[in-house]
Design a protein around this motif. Structure first.
Motif, PDB file in Angstrom:
ATOM      1  N   GLY A   1      11.347  17.458  -2.374  1.00  0.00           N
ATOM      2  CA  GLY A   1      10.325  17.992  -1.482  1.00  0.00           C
ATOM      3  C   GLY A   1       9.206  16.995  -1.254  1.00  0.00           C
ATOM      4  N   SER A   2       8.751  16.339  -2.319  1.00  0.00           N
ATOM      5  CA  SER A   2       7.709  15.317  -2.181  1.00  0.00           C
ATOM      6  C   SER A   2       8.168  14.179  -1.284  1.00  0.00           C
ATOM      7  CB  SER A   2       7.335  14.748  -3.555  1.00  0.00           C
ATOM      8  OG  SER A   2       6.712  15.712  -4.362  1.00  0.00           O
ATOM      9  N   ALA A   3       9.417  13.784  -1.456  1.00  0.00           N
ATOM     10  CA  ALA A   3       9.930  12.629  -0.721  1.00  0.00           C
ATOM     11  C   ALA A   3      10.102  12.899   0.760  1.00  0.00           C
ATOM     12  CB  ALA A   3      11.269  12.189  -1.319  1.00  0.00           C
ATOM     13  N   LEU A   4      10.543  14.108   1.107  1.00  0.00           N
ATOM     14  CA  LEU A   4      10.981  14.344   2.482  1.00  0.00           C
ATOM     15  C   LEU A   4      10.222  15.427   3.236  1.00  0.00           C
ATOM     16  CD1 LEU A   4      14.866  14.206   1.959  1.00  0.00           C
ATOM     17  CD2 LEU A   4      13.330  12.354   2.648  1.00  0.00           C
TER      18      LEU A   4
ATOM     19  N   ARG B   1       0.866  -1.180   0.000  1.00  0.00           N
ATOM     20  CA  ARG B   1       0.000   0.000   0.000  1.00  0.00           C
ATOM     21  C   ARG B   1       0.904   1.232   0.000  1.00  0.00           C
ATOM     22  NH1 ARG B   1      -2.248  -4.084  -0.410  1.00  0.00           N
ATOM     23  NH2 ARG B   1      -4.182  -4.833   0.556  1.00  0.00           N
ATOM     24  N   TYR B   2       0.587   2.196  -0.861  1.00  0.00           N
ATOM     25  CA  TYR B   2       1.437   3.371  -1.040  1.00  0.00           C
ATOM     26  C   TYR B   2       0.596   4.646  -0.952  1.00  0.00           C
ATOM     27  CZ  TYR B   2       4.417  -0.316  -2.829  1.00  0.00           C
ATOM     28  OH  TYR B   2       5.144  -1.472  -2.950  1.00  0.00           O
ATOM     29  N   HIS B   3       1.228   5.668  -0.391  1.00  0.00           N
ATOM     30  CA  HIS B   3       0.481   6.920  -0.206  1.00  0.00           C
ATOM     31  C   HIS B   3       1.426   8.113  -0.218  1.00  0.00           C
ATOM     32  CE1 HIS B   3      -1.739   9.948   2.414  1.00  0.00           C
ATOM     33  NE2 HIS B   3      -2.483   9.814   1.335  1.00  0.00           N
TER      34      HIS B   3
ATOM     35  N   LYS C   1      14.660   0.039   6.290  1.00  0.00           N
ATOM     36  CA  LYS C   1      13.240   0.289   6.564  1.00  0.00           C
ATOM     37  C   LYS C   1      12.533   0.699   5.277  1.00  0.00           C
ATOM     38  CE  LYS C   1      13.799   1.660  11.385  1.00  0.00           C
ATOM     39  NZ  LYS C   1      13.493   2.687  12.410  1.00  0.00           N
ATOM     40  N   ARG C   2      11.488  -0.041   4.920  1.00  0.00           N
ATOM     41  CA  ARG C   2      10.726   0.263   3.715  1.00  0.00           C
ATOM     42  C   ARG C   2       9.568   1.189   4.097  1.00  0.00           C
ATOM     43  NH1 ARG C   2      12.235   0.184  -1.281  1.00  0.00           N
ATOM     44  NH2 ARG C   2      13.004  -1.967  -1.121  1.00  0.00           N
ATOM     45  N   ILE C   3       9.669   2.413   3.679  1.00  0.00           N
ATOM     46  CA  ILE C   3       8.651   3.417   3.994  1.00  0.00           C
ATOM     47  C   ILE C   3       7.865   3.706   2.725  1.00  0.00           C
ATOM     48  CG2 ILE C   3       8.237   5.779   4.807  1.00  0.00           C
ATOM     49  CD1 ILE C   3      10.835   5.502   6.443  1.00  0.00           C
ATOM     50  N   ARG C   4       6.587   3.394   2.761  1.00  0.00           N
ATOM     51  CA  ARG C   4       5.732   3.500   1.579  1.00  0.00           C
ATOM     52  C   ARG C   4       4.831   4.732   1.611  1.00  0.00           C
ATOM     53  NH1 ARG C   4       5.367  -1.967   3.231  1.00  0.00           N
ATOM     54  NH2 ARG C   4       6.448  -3.415   1.814  1.00  0.00           N
ATOM     55  N   GLU C   5       5.018   5.560   2.591  1.00  0.00           N
ATOM     56  CA  GLU C   5       4.162   6.745   2.732  1.00  0.00           C
ATOM     57  C   GLU C   5       5.029   7.998   2.758  1.00  0.00           C
ATOM     58  OE1 GLU C   5       0.741   8.601   5.726  1.00  0.00           O
ATOM     59  OE2 GLU C   5       1.371   6.517   5.914  1.00  0.00           O
ATOM     60  N   LEU C   6       4.758   8.914   1.846  1.00  0.00           N
ATOM     61  CA  LEU C   6       5.503  10.173   1.763  1.00  0.00           C
ATOM     62  C   LEU C   6       4.726  11.295   2.427  1.00  0.00           C
ATOM     63  CD1 LEU C   6       6.810  10.062  -1.934  1.00  0.00           C
ATOM     64  CD2 LEU C   6       7.876   9.158   0.135  1.00  0.00           C
ATOM     65  N   PRO C   7       5.471  12.262   3.023  1.00  0.00           N
ATOM     66  CA  PRO C   7       6.922  12.382   3.066  1.00  0.00           C
ATOM     67  C   PRO C   7       7.562  11.470   4.111  1.00  0.00           C
ATOM     68  CG  PRO C   7       5.936  14.218   4.255  1.00  0.00           C
ATOM     69  CD  PRO C   7       4.802  13.444   3.656  1.00  0.00           C
ATOM     70  N   ILE C   8       8.827  11.150   3.887  1.00  0.00           N
ATOM     71  CA  ILE C   8       9.591  10.331   4.823  1.00  0.00           C
ATOM     72  C   ILE C   8      10.147  11.265   5.889  1.00  0.00           C
ATOM     73  CG2 ILE C   8      11.560   8.769   5.079  1.00  0.00           C
ATOM     74  CD1 ILE C   8      11.165   8.032   2.114  1.00  0.00           C
TER      75      ILE C   8
ATOM     76  N   ARG D   1      -4.842   6.856  -2.728  1.00  0.00           N
ATOM     77  CA  ARG D   1      -4.478   5.624  -2.020  1.00  0.00           C
ATOM     78  C   ARG D   1      -4.234   4.535  -3.061  1.00  0.00           C
ATOM     79  NH1 ARG D   1      -4.273   6.924   3.679  1.00  0.00           N
ATOM     80  NH2 ARG D   1      -5.040   9.075   3.594  1.00  0.00           N
ATOM     81  N   GLN D   2      -3.040   3.925  -3.027  1.00  0.00           N
ATOM     82  CA  GLN D   2      -2.658   2.986  -4.071  1.00  0.00           C
ATOM     83  C   GLN D   2      -2.288   1.612  -3.510  1.00  0.00           C
ATOM     84  OE1 GLN D   2      -0.182   4.777  -7.401  1.00  0.00           O
ATOM     85  NE2 GLN D   2       0.290   6.216  -5.745  1.00  0.00           N
TER      86      GLN D   2
END
Length: 750
Positions: free
Chosen positions: A660-663, A188-190, A736-743, A295-296
């Motif tokens: 910016g989107s990532a963090l 699941r990604y967001h 650590k696999r983080i699937r939700e942005l921002p990290i 929501r993906q």
């Protein structure tokens, strides 16, 4: 593949690193923006925004505001002038299906921050003060703004948004192949909601010219959209409206549609019969479009060798209650990789916010993030190098359209990007690389965006002094359009670049589409080239007719336009100055209009995309959870590069937005209030200088014949894939696999 009329096949300016021709005007303050134009009788409007997200207005008390000296009028839904408002009576080039928002239309409140009144006064400070005195009573209803809670109500949009491809029909058996696959991944990604936040706020200055005529300076990425809006909404004649937008201080898609300040300013000017300016505050910039909440779910089935056997990509996107906003989110999963079994699904859910809007690489930023993180997960699960996995599943055609690519140099982008980055030195084991107290991670991802062209025209005027003026309605939103069009025109007629003037953002110029979608260079660039070709042909014909012409008995295909002269190719002694031709022919000027549009035969036969390979290094403080992006290499395959300097700047800007989107970027909704709470640049975080380190841009050689210029566009491709590369680098650094942005730090330390 010709891109100029020089038969020698060489260009003086196109393909070089040339500084922006509009740079001096911008750095000296000579460039005027929508909120900086003035008029002798200019009044100022200030918007009163709703305090609730859903409900109705039960009472309005404007007496105290109207009593303030200098206040001219307070406009509300109760006293606004009658307009020609209908749902579909204006041409919005990017409008989604539904009923466009109508400011001050009735007592209903559709979203938090909706304009409920406009205070017009002799000066801005008076209008702002008086606006604070307007009292509004509401009957509030509980807003529904939590997409996660509304996913069961998601639906397939009944009407397709123009220009947006719906998901293709599934092929193969994605469910069965997934169940049978040795390797199964389901994630699941967001991404958080993001607001555009250009430096220049949205503003409209309406100059009352008398007799019902107006000149409008609007912050818009295409004056044709504002012109069509004003004509349709207010029932005005086209000849009575002149719209200009010569400069924009950033847009990123927020200026594709006319925003509500335009309606309010025009309405007030017509009602008071005087000039009015309305400028939105930074807070109010959060009261309209944004990159939507999506929501993906991405499910990948693969063999032990990493060969894809099944791809399922599902997305649910939020939209407003009055429009079905759509963008291409899941289709990329059917384009980027070769897979025999694919099922893609895209749905909408209604929430009580304003309609989302296109934001740099709309849909691709969101969908490719999920896909490229999932592919990194698959690489780790199968023990594959991330590049090797992508090459194993490399797509040679677009399965969603069943077409070959017009060109695709993604393999070269992988190779050149990896070499420049030093990817071969990567230890694949997570948490294996360190620099003192910081964990080091290397990640990569693929980027993709459509290569598009729109119908466009341009006009050109060559005067007897050898000067050329070109132009059309499109806008330069900070991308360098003024410069590349000037370069194209200068080369087409062999003139010095200083002898060419480009005019843009004016509704009285030749018709052109809005500036968006990375199609401006291909569309307006080709139109300019054709207009200049027509002038060249006229000049040549005139030159041949002159007595003792050095071009007598020479065909047009044999001449070269260079250094302000027309010469016979290979024989520079047979030459004549362009200015001399006009003078001798008794011509004050020569004018021409060029038109260009997509080649239907080519588009039916080929699929066109730009591609990128993004490589990122992060360093993560293991104790504090702070993430730094220390290196980025972005290898771009985008056809012909018209200006290597402005092109590089486009990619740099896209990469920064991707970081910016990532963090950092996150518009935070309070679902109880239905309001974005961090509606300022103090709490809505964007990258600053200290966040950005080394960014290296590579342009991969690529020839494409989708349009006469051979260009594919650069505005979007720089951001696509960047956030995924950052997320993949963070996994490599931390495990650590983080699937939700921002990290953010809390997710690193969790």
């Amino acid at each position: 593949m010709a891109n100029s009329i020089n038969t020698s096949g060489t260009d003086t300016y196109v393909g070089t690193a040339h500084s922006r021709v509009d740079g001096p005007a911008k750095v000296t303050g000579q460039a005027k923006y929508a909120g900086e134009f003035s008029a002798p009788d200019l009044a100022h409007g200030y918007v009163v925004s709703s305090a609730i997200a859903r409900g109705r207005i039960t009472a309005l008390d404007t007496a105290a505001a109207e009593a303030v000296p200098g206040v001219l009028k307070v406009l509300t839904h109760e006293n606004r002038p009658r307009t020609a408002w209908l749902d579909y009576n204006y041409q919005d080039q990017v409008a989604p299906p539904g009923s466009p928002f109508r400011a001050l239309y009735d007592d209903k409140v559709h979203y938090s921050g909706q304009p409920v009144a406009l205070v017009v006064a002799e000066d801005f400070d008076t209008a702002r003060h008086a606006a604070s005195l307007v009292k509004v009573a509401y009957e509030a209803e509980t807003p529904n703004t939590d997409l996660a809670a509304l996913q069961d109500q998601a639906y397939v949009p009944p009407k397709k948004r123009s220009g947006i491809k719906p998901p293709p029909e599934p092929w193969g058996d994605a469910v069965g192949a997934y169940e049978a696959a040795p390797i199964k991944l389901d994630g699941r990604y967001h991404m958080a909601v993001e607001h555009h936040n250009p430096m220049e706020p949205h503003a409209s200055t309406v100059v009352w010219e008398g007799d019902g005529k107006i000149t409008v300076y609007d912050k818009i990425q295409g004056v044709s959209n504002s012109l069509g809006y004003i004509i349709g909404v207010f029932g005005m004649k086209k000849d009575d409206v002149h719209v200009m937008s010569p400069y924009l201080g950033g847009g990123f898609g927020s200026g594709l549609r006319p925003q509500y300040q335009l309606f309010l300013a025009v309405m007030a000017a017509r009602d008071l019969e005087r000039s009015v300016r309305v400028t939105l505050t930074r807070d109010q910039m959060f009261s309209f479009g944004y990159r939507p909440d999506v929501r993906q779910t991405v499910s990948l089935g693969a063999g032990e060798d990493g060969a894809l056997q099944s791809i399922r990509h599902e997305a649910i996107s939020g939209t407003s209650n009055f429009e079905d906003y759509q963008e291409v989110v899941v289709n990329w999963s059917g384009v980027l990789y070769d897979c025999p079994n694919v099922a893609l699904d895209y749905r909408l859910a209604k929430i009580d916010t304003y309609t989302p809007s296109d934001m740099r690489a709309p849909g691709a930023v969101t969908g490719v993030f999920a896909l490229e993180v999932a592919m990194d997960e698959l690489a780790h699960a199968t023990g594959q190098d991330p590049i090797a996995l992508r090459l194993r599943n490399y797509a040679e055609k677009d399965r969603t359209q069943d077409k070959p690519f017009s060109s695709k140099s993604l393999r070269a982008a992988y190779e050149q990007g990896a070499e420049r980055f030093g990817w071969a030195g990567r230890d694949p084991e997570p948490r294996s690389m360190r620099d003192g107290r910081e964990l080091v991670g290397w990640g990569m991802a693929t980027g993709i965006w459509e290569s598009m062209m729109q119908q466009s025209s341009a006009q050109a005027t060559l005067t007897a002094d050898g000067k050329l003026v070109i132009g059309n309605q499109t806008s330069d939103i900070g991308t360098g359009t003024y410069t590349i069009l000037t370069q194209i025109a200068a080369d087409a007629l062999g003139l010095r670049i200083e002898d060419v003037t480009t005019k843009l953002g004016d509704s009285k110029l030749a018709d052109a589409p809005i500036a968006g979608g990375s199609w401006t260079a291909a569309s307006s660039g080709t139109a300019v080239m054709k207009a200049c070709r027509e002038i060249a042909a006229q000049v040549f014909t005139l030159a041949r007719r002159l007595d003792d012409s050095p071009l007598a008995n020479v065909d047009f295909e044999r001449v070269v336009f260079k250094d302000g002269h027309i010469s016979v190719a290979g024989d520079p002694s047979r030459s004549i100055a362009i200015a001399e031709v006009l003078k001798a022919g008794g011509m004050d000027k020569i004018e021409a209009t060029g038109s260009a549009g997509p080649d239907s035969n080519h588009s039916q036969s080929f699929a066109g995309y730009t591609h990128s390979a993004v490589f990122v290094e992060v360093k993560v403080d293991e104790d504090l959870g702070v993430v730094r992006v220390t290196r980025v290499v972005s290898a771009i395959a985008a056809g012909k590069i018209l200006n290597t300097k402005t092109a590089r700047s486009q990619i740099l800007g896209g990469v920064v937005m991707g970081i910016g989107s990532a963090l950092e970027e996150e518009s935070m909704l309070d679902h109880t209030l239905g309001r974005f709470m961090n509606h300022n640049l103090g709490e809505y975080h964007v990258p600053v200088h200290a966040d950005i380190h080394d960014i290296d841009v590579i342009f991969v050689d690529e020839e494409d014949k989708a349009n006469p210029m051979g260009v594919k566009g650069l505005g979007e491709i720089g951001i696509v894939g960047t956030a995924a590369a950052v997320a993949n680098a963070v996994f490599h650094a931390t495990g650590k696999r983080i699937r939700e942005l921002p990290i953010t730090i809390d997710k690193i330390l969790a």
